[in-house]
Write a protein that holds these residues in place. Structure first.
Motif, mmCIF file in Angstrom:
data_model
loop_
_atom_site.group_PDB
_atom_site.id
_atom_site.type_symbol
_atom_site.label_atom_id
_atom_site.label_comp_id
_atom_site.label_asym_id
_atom_site.label_seq_id
_atom_site.Cartn_x
_atom_site.Cartn_y
_atom_site.Cartn_z
ATOM 1 N N TYR A 77 0.832 -1.206 0.000
ATOM 2 C CA TYR A 77 0.000 0.000 0.000
ATOM 3 C C TYR A 77 0.872 1.263 0.000
ATOM 4 O O TYR A 77 0.616 2.218 -0.729
ATOM 5 C CB TYR A 77 -0.903 0.024 1.235
ATOM 6 C CG TYR A 77 -2.128 -0.837 1.140
ATOM 7 C CD1 TYR A 77 -2.483 -1.448 -0.054
ATOM 8 C CD2 TYR A 77 -2.947 -1.053 2.245
ATOM 9 C CE1 TYR A 77 -3.607 -2.240 -0.146
ATOM 10 C CE2 TYR A 77 -4.075 -1.841 2.173
ATOM 11 C CZ TYR A 77 -4.408 -2.433 0.966
ATOM 12 O OH TYR A 77 -5.504 -3.205 0.883
ATOM 13 N N THR A 78 1.907 1.260 0.852
ATOM 14 C CA THR A 78 2.764 2.452 0.964
ATOM 15 C C THR A 78 3.458 2.742 -0.358
ATOM 16 O O THR A 78 3.538 3.895 -0.796
ATOM 17 C CB THR A 78 3.819 2.235 2.069
ATOM 18 O OG1 THR A 78 3.181 1.639 3.177
ATOM 19 C CG2 THR A 78 4.446 3.546 2.489
ATOM 20 N N ALA A 81 1.040 4.194 -2.782
ATOM 21 C CA ALA A 81 0.730 5.590 -2.424
ATOM 22 C C ALA A 81 1.863 6.522 -2.831
ATOM 23 O O ALA A 81 1.637 7.583 -3.422
ATOM 24 C CB ALA A 81 0.478 5.684 -0.920
ATOM 25 N N CYS A 113 -3.201 1.756 -10.651
ATOM 26 C CA CYS A 113 -3.107 1.448 -9.212
ATOM 27 C C CYS A 113 -4.318 0.635 -8.775
ATOM 28 O O CYS A 113 -4.190 -0.322 -8.000
ATOM 29 C CB CYS A 113 -3.044 2.744 -8.401
ATOM 30 S SG CYS A 113 -1.466 3.553 -8.523
ATOM 31 N N LEU A 117 -4.179 -3.024 -7.189
ATOM 32 C CA LEU A 117 -4.815 -3.397 -5.914
ATOM 33 C C LEU A 117 -5.733 -4.603 -6.097
ATOM 34 O O LEU A 117 -5.763 -5.507 -5.267
ATOM 35 C CB LEU A 117 -5.615 -2.206 -5.362
ATOM 36 C CG LEU A 117 -4.807 -1.103 -4.699
ATOM 37 C CD1 LEU A 117 -5.703 0.074 -4.371
ATOM 38 C CD2 LEU A 117 -4.152 -1.622 -3.422
#
Lengths: 439, 508
Positions: A77-78, A81, A113, A117
């Protein structure tokens, strides 16, 4: 078709499972009775990656396996981001070069993105049909690589992309997953199949030519071989020999001396070969400890592909050396976490470590070329750089790593592990031979 | 094995982190050649004449510059310099280092440092500063951009200034220099002179108290504006005129050829070589002068006749004795060499008696006067703490005493002496007006007017020479361009002002 239906069932069945789990009370006896159903629960019931409280009675020393590893997930996730922020900042210059709308790449990256995901979510449950998925993907990617050579469009002297229904693909990215999954299967048992698995995609990629991915896939093959076939002693001896040879060449030959100096010190040949790396060095140095701030970097003005290959440079320039160290630390933590969470099954273990090696080495090659330690390669920074195929490939990699973390050897001695070992029929992968001996 | 491999892959990340962190340490600072250490220069009472102040300068390393346009815009706004001028400085690809602007204000340096552009730096710099502006610029000189001395004291004592921690103490005196400047500048404006200069020397020690040279009122501190200021006292070689009679009279007295009462028949004109010599008062009849009277009337004819009696050898020897032919230096401060005949003939000796045919600098002349009026082979000094040397008597006591008497009489007999006598100071002096040579000929009314004075005349403590170059006649000078009308009153004015400053005790 069989696999597709199975996949969709598994994907959509989760909602059912979650609802049923909330309403019905189950205990360990019930779990043991309906093995097949319970196995599905343990592997798939985590759409939002949240640990749900179970209502059934827990006997002494009984622990459920963690449904997913939150550290690996957090890292993914990081990185996504960070990538989103940096691509928004750096793709602005590229849009001007190609005369596109200002947020063209940023909006596309946002979509990628979302796809990434989805891939993470999807593949974090698909541990049981990895071998079949691998086989399909291998054939598909070989077909894709051949198609690239025939129909592929040429970008910067290399034909790497193929357009299908208006969407560009880079088959070499998918070939990476395919060879990992296939190679892990054959590395111990079947020499010939292992060789075929690797040699066909590598030779097709060399023809493109794509040096970065060739090096990466070859290193994966070597790594898999080393793990099963060779001793660590030989590797160490080989490494020391290579270091000694390089040292000797450094002092004996002038051109080697010059080349190594150029890599070590970017200020040597600043108007010739080292121009780009020198400018990126200046931009990074200019960032200082805390960076110049979001959107204030100048590197993107010098390199039109700053949002793909040189994305790490933009991170350092805008968020400082601390930002760069944070990204390096994330990949380091990924390696450490996977090391802690290795599965107890041999095949899964091999898949897990091949993927982590793949991600770590790709990130290392990208960062090292940005830092002028090695010559520039066309490799992207996993999950951070702009690019659809890369994002899907890395999403799948992370998804499989997360799925594998659920059968971590940490839970080897728990009743659930024993239970999984008993329910052998219902899972498609082989179990650890050690576990077999025990029971 | 798996664990080892992943661990190995992780270990490979450590060099990346180290390399990245090393960027923080990299800060190239080019070597600036400016001599940071340069001692102060002070006057005899410790007033600061020159000092080194820390400043800041902005420079670029051209190949490190990434955002040229932004840098140029911001710099032109901060430094208030034209944008194109700054942009032109960037067009040097081959250089590793280019100054943009030197000696900027602290607030500008702070603003530039906060810009944080790649390739743009602010360096610590130093700059020579002269608190008194142009007052001492001719003698102290200046430094170049790298703080190396290029003229005057700055170059003469360059190595001392670079290595010493103590300030360089000069014998100069700020109040005396200010008075000399005031008096001479007034005269320059009044008579429309081309140049004015003068020196005041302590007769007892040879220390130079003031050395002023003609100058425009420019500010020496911005280096761009500072013009080349020549010290005329040490570098203007020219004929001094009748003030040379002082030296010649001393020669005649020392050699016993004349005494104060010796009478000489002086014709209206006297032939020297191819030329006829006249007296300045242009009298129409032949007369008899005593030596004392002839000197105070500044008779060229009398001195020519008496020098003929003395002969070539005695004349030349005496000129050598008072240091006319030396390569002179004032404590390693260079002085221009004088012009004189290589082979002396009698007419040359005779004309040199009234200051024709021999050219010197003011410094060399004042040293000769110092020797004549004290009797010792005294040197001029610019340092307050100079190395004293053994002084030798070269002229007898009686000659010195007679010379002191002669200059006192010459002052008192003149009109300016009668009007300007200051009770107690006992001024003595001698005028001198030299025609200037233009295109190989002496030209009337283009004169160099000198006045040498000493006070108290019976035992001189202060000796000075004032020069006004090419003054113009005014109603006040009755149409004459002569020293007695122009420079002599200045000397009286000067003595009136510097006497109390220097603490010369007046005789009651």
């Amino acid at each position: 078709m069989k696999y597709v239906s199975k996949a969709s069932k598994a994907f959509f069945g989760i909602f059912k499972e979650r609802n049923s789990k909330r309403n019905s009370k189950k205990n360990i006896e019930q779990l043991e009775v309906s093995n097949k159903e319970k196995n599905v629960i343990s592997l798939k019931s985590s759409f939002f990656f949240k640990q749900h409280k179970t209502d059934f009675k827990q006997p002494a020393n009984f622990r459920l396996p963690r449904k997913v590893d939150r550290v690996i997930l957090g890292i993914a996730y990081t990185l996504i981001a960070i990538g989103l922020v940096v691509v928004v900042s750096s793709s602005y210059a590229a849009t001007r070069v190609y005369s596109l709308a200002n947020f063209h790449f940023a909006i596309k990256h946002l979509i990628f993105c979302a796809v990434g995901l989805f891939c993470i979510r999807f593949f974090s449950t698909k541990l049981h049909w990895l071998d079949k998925f691998g086989k399909i993907l291998w054939f598909a990617s070989v077909v894709g690589l051949v198609a690239v050579l025939i129909f592929g469009g040429s970008v910067k002297g290399a034909s790497r992309w193929i357009s299908l229904f208006g969407v560009s693909f880079q088959p070499s990215e998918f070939a990476k997953i395919a060879v990992i999954l296939e190679g892990a299967k054959y590395v111990e048992k079947n020499w010939k199949m292992f060789a075929i698995t690797y040699i066909i995609p590598i030779s097709l990629i060399i023809l493109q030519p794509d040096l970065g991915n060739t090096v990466l896939i070859s290193s994966l093959a070597i790594a898999q071989l080393i793990t099963k076939r060779f001793d660590m002693k030989y590797i160490l001896v080989g490494l020391i020999g290579v270091i000694l040879l390089i040292t000797a060449a450094y002092f004996l030959f002038d051109h080697v001396h010059l080349r190594i100096n150029t890599f070590l010190n970017p200020t040597v040949d600043i108007f010739g070969a080292g121009y780009q790396s020198y400018k990126s060095f200046l931009a990074m140095r200019n960032g200082g400890l805390f960076g110049r701030g979001f959107g204030k970097g100048v590197m993107k003005d010098f390199l039109p592909d700053a949002h793909t290959d040189f994305v790490f440079c933009v991170i350092v320039e805008e968020f400082g050396v601390l930002g760069g160290l944070f990204v390096i630390g994330l990949f380091f933590a990924l390696g450490y976490r996977v090391l802690k969470m290795l599965a107890f099954d041999e095949y899964i273990q091999m898949v897990q470590y091949s993927f982590v090696i793949c991600i770590l080495s790709q990130a290392w090659l990208n960062i090292a070329s940005t830092l002028s330690l090695i010559p520039t390669k066309g490799l992207t920074l996993p999950l951070v750089s702009y690019g659809g195929s890369g994002m899907i490939m890395q999403g799948i990699s992370f998804g499989i790593l997360i799925a594998a973390s659920r059968v971590s050897s940490r839970f080897e001695k728990t009743p659930v592990a024993k239970y999984l070992a008993h329910g052998k029929k219902n899972i498609n992968f082989k179990l650890n031979s050690m576990m077999k001996q025990k029971h | 094995m798996i664990k080892q491999l992943i661990a190995f892959a992780m270990i490979l990340y450590i060099p990346l982190a180290i390399k990245l962190s090393s960027y923080l340490l990299y800060k190239p600072m080019p070597v600036i050649k400016t001599h940071v250490r340069r001692a102060d220069i002070v006057d005899s009472s410790g007033v600061l004449l020159a000092t080194t102040i820390p400043t800041q300068s902005v420079y670029i390393v051209p190949h490190e510059v990434l955002e040229r346009d932004k840098i140029v815009d911001d710099l032109s706004a901060i430094l208030n310099v034209d944008r194109q001028k700054i942009d032109a400085r960037f067009n040097t690809k081959s250089k590793k280092f280019v100054w943009i602007l030197r000696h900027i204000a602290p607030w500008q340096a702070n603003a530039i440092e906060q810009l944080n552009y790649s390739g743009l730096y602010v360096a610590k710099d130093v700059r020579r500063f002269y608190p008194l502006g142009s007052l001492f610029v001719h003698i102290i000189g200046r430094v170049d951009d790298e703080n190396n001395g290029i003229s005057g004291i700055e170059v003469a004592f360059d190595s001392f200034l670079k290595n010493s921690n103590q300030p360089l103490k000069l014998s100069l005196s700020v109040p005396v220099q200010s008075v000399v400047k005031e008096v001479l500048d007034e005269a320059k404006a009044e008579f429309g002179a081309k140049a004015v200069y003068g020196m005041v020397v302590c007769a007892k020690t040879g220390r130079i108290l003031a050395s002023y040279s003609q100058s425009e009122n420019f500010d020496v501190n911005p280096h761009e504006q500072a013009q080349d200021a020549v010290n005329l006292n040490t570098h203007d070689v020219s004929e001094r005129g009748s003030v040379f009679k002082l030296i010649n009279a001393a020669m005649l007295l020392e050699n016993g050829i004349v005494d104060l009462e010796t009478r000489t028949v002086c014709p209206v004109e006297y032939k020297v070589g191819w030329h006829y010599v006249h007296d300045p008062d242009k009298r129409a009849v032949e007369c008899v002068y005593t030596f004392e009277k002839g000197f105070s009337k500044s008779s060229n004819v009398m001195l020519s006749i008496l020098t003929f009696r003395a002969g070539i050898d005695k004349t030349v020897d005496f000129l050598r004795l008072v240091g006319m032919f030396d390569d002179m230096k004032i404590d390693s401060l260079s002085v221009e060499r004088g012009l004189f005949p290589t082979k002396w003939t009698m007419p040359q000796c005779q004309t040199s008696s009234y200051g024709h045919g021999i050219a010197t600098t003011n410094a060399q002349y004042i040293r000769a006067v110092l020797r004549v009026l004290t009797g010792y082979d005294r040197q001029l000094h610019i340092l307050h703490d100079y190395m004293p040397s053994q002084e030798k008597r070269i002229i007898s006591e009686s000659t010195v005493r007679k010379m002191r008497y002669l200059i006192r009489i010459a002052f008192l007999n003149a009109w300016y002496g009668k009007q300007g006598e200051i009770a107690g100071y006992d001024i003595g002096g001698k005028t001198g007006t030299a025609n200037k040579i233009i295109n190989g000929k002496y030209v009337e009314k283009h004169n160099l007017c000198n006045y040498v004075f000493a006070f108290p005349a019976h035992d001189p403590k202060i000796i000075g020479v004032l020069c006004v170059d090419e003054p113009h006649a005014t109603a006040k000078t009755h149409g004459y361009v002569m020293s007695s009308f122009i420079v002599a009153p200045l000397a009286v004015k000067l003595v009136k002002k510097i006497g109390p400053i220097l603490g010369v005790v007046a005789k009651v």
